[in-house]
Enzyme design. Structure first.
Site, short mmCIF file in Angstrom:
data_model
loop_
_atom_site.label_atom_id
_atom_site.label_comp_id
_atom_site.label_asym_id
_atom_site.label_seq_id
_atom_site.Cartn_x
_atom_site.Cartn_y
_atom_site.Cartn_z
N ARG A 157 0.86 -1.18 0.00
CA ARG A 157 0.00 0.00 0.00
C ARG A 157 0.90 1.24 0.00
NH1 ARG A 157 -1.74 -3.70 3.82
NH2 ARG A 157 -3.84 -4.57 3.47
N LYS A 180 -1.35 -3.10 8.25
CA LYS A 180 -2.43 -2.71 9.15
C LYS A 180 -2.23 -3.36 10.52
CE LYS A 180 -5.89 -1.86 5.56
NZ LYS A 180 -7.23 -2.20 5.04
N ARG A 255 -1.05 -2.07 -6.91
CA ARG A 255 -1.24 -3.20 -6.00
C ARG A 255 -2.11 -4.27 -6.66
NH1 ARG A 255 -1.16 -4.67 -0.45
NH2 ARG A 255 -3.15 -5.33 0.45
N HIS A 278 -2.95 -9.60 3.44
CA HIS A 278 -4.38 -9.80 3.71
C HIS A 278 -4.57 -10.73 4.90
CE1 HIS A 278 -5.70 -8.75 -0.69
NE2 HIS A 278 -5.60 -7.69 0.09
N TYR A 287 -8.99 -11.53 -6.79
CA TYR A 287 -8.08 -11.39 -7.93
C TYR A 287 -8.15 -12.61 -8.83
CZ TYR A 287 -6.20 -7.50 -5.27
OH TYR A 287 -6.07 -6.32 -4.58
#
Length: 311
Positions: A157, A180, A255, A278, A287
């Site tokens: 990111r 994150k 990304r 993820h 995807y």
């Protein structure tokens, strides 16, 4: 109810407590905290204006009415309404766990159905065109090339990349990324990106760093400070315009392209999940739908018996 929050002032204090919890216990980024603060501030304001508060008096129908207000009164998209519900749900559950409430008014509330939107990936040729447009001999061009190469090579990111320090290049071809919740992951870096990084570090970053106070940041702005997220967005917009890709490129596009191209090349979806950071493989599996669409298009235009008009 348990210990009822009695008024809007008390509810605001409870919100402050919740935000501190998210900061300290869950380590959320400033961007995520900002989203929680906006969503929940809007929620508490609406409760007060419609005389449905304080939060200790909220019923399930009130939560549903708030979502309807966001959809119909403010015209928010389903994705924004879903995010707001997630914020409200987290707040109520926190107050339940803390003994402030003895029931969760959000339990039966369902988020609006989101449209099935597939991420838009660039072709490999378009990525190469973007990189060519970034290339140059100025300090900024060497930095920009390294940034774009790394966005595509790592799938990180943009907030993760501008937060990188030089020490996060732990060895040639290996990058440490903080995602994150401040979770760390190790990401390999291809030879093209590594070469662009080396060029930037030797020829550009050293000069840029003399323009400001000492900083460990990997990517620096023209004044020697850490490159901001907004500046990274702006420079990518400018590069995309030069590449005749205006309006089609964002950091997240690269990304998406990273994930799509890996899967098209035969990478396992769980490996891609790890590289993207993820939490759930189901997030990554969208995807695979992109690559399935690509395969279907190629089949339809190439196989002799794909259509009734075939030979």
């Amino acid at each position: 109810m348990a210990a009822h929050p009695g008024d809007a002032k008390t509810d605001t204090a409870l919100l402050d407590t919740y935000l501190r919890h998210l900061t300290i216990e869950r380590g959320l980024s400033s961007n995520s905290l900002g989203a929680y603060r906006r969503d929940l501030g809007k929620y508490l304001d609406w409760l007060e204006r419609t005389d449905r508060g304080p939060i200790g008096a909220v019923a399930p129908d009130d939560v549903s009415a708030f979502l309807a207000h966001l959809r119909e009164g403010e015209g928010l998209a389903a994705s924004s309404v879903s995010r707001a519900l997630s914020s409200v749900r987290g707040f109520h559950r926190f107050l339940l766990d803390e003994g402030v409430l003895d029931a969760d008014a959000t339990t039966r509330t369902r988020a609006p159905k989101l449209p099935s939107r597939l991420p838009k990936a660039l072709t490999v040729a378009e990525v190469e065109r973007l990189l060519q447009a970034a290339d140059g001999e100025t300090l900024e061009a060497m930095r920009d090339t390294a940034l774009v190469e790394l966005l595509y090579a790592s799938g990180a990111r943009i907030s993760e990349l501008v937060d990188l320090n030089v020490d996060d290049l732990i060895e040639p071809g290996i990058l440490r990324v903080r995602g994150k919740g401040n979770k760390q992951r190790i990401v390999p870096v291809g030879s093209f990106a590594q070469r662009a990084l080396d060029r930037y570090l030797v020829r550009a970053r050293r000069e840029l760093s003399t323009r400001g106070s000492a900083t460990p940041a990997l990517f620096l702005g023209t004044r020697g400070a850490r490159l901001s997220r907004q500046s990274a967005f702006n420079l990518l917009d400018a590069i995309a315009t030069r590449a005749d890709l205006a309006g089609r490129v964002s950091p997240h596009t690269l990304r998406h392209s990273f994930a799509t191209h890996l899967l098209e090349g035969g990478a396992d979806v769980r490996v891609v999940q790890e590289l993207l950071g993820h939490a759930s493989v189901s997030t990554t599996q969208i995807y695979t739908l992109v690559t399935a669409d690509t395969l279907r298009d190629v089949y339809a235009t190439s196989h002799p018996r794909a259509t009734l008009g075939g030979g």
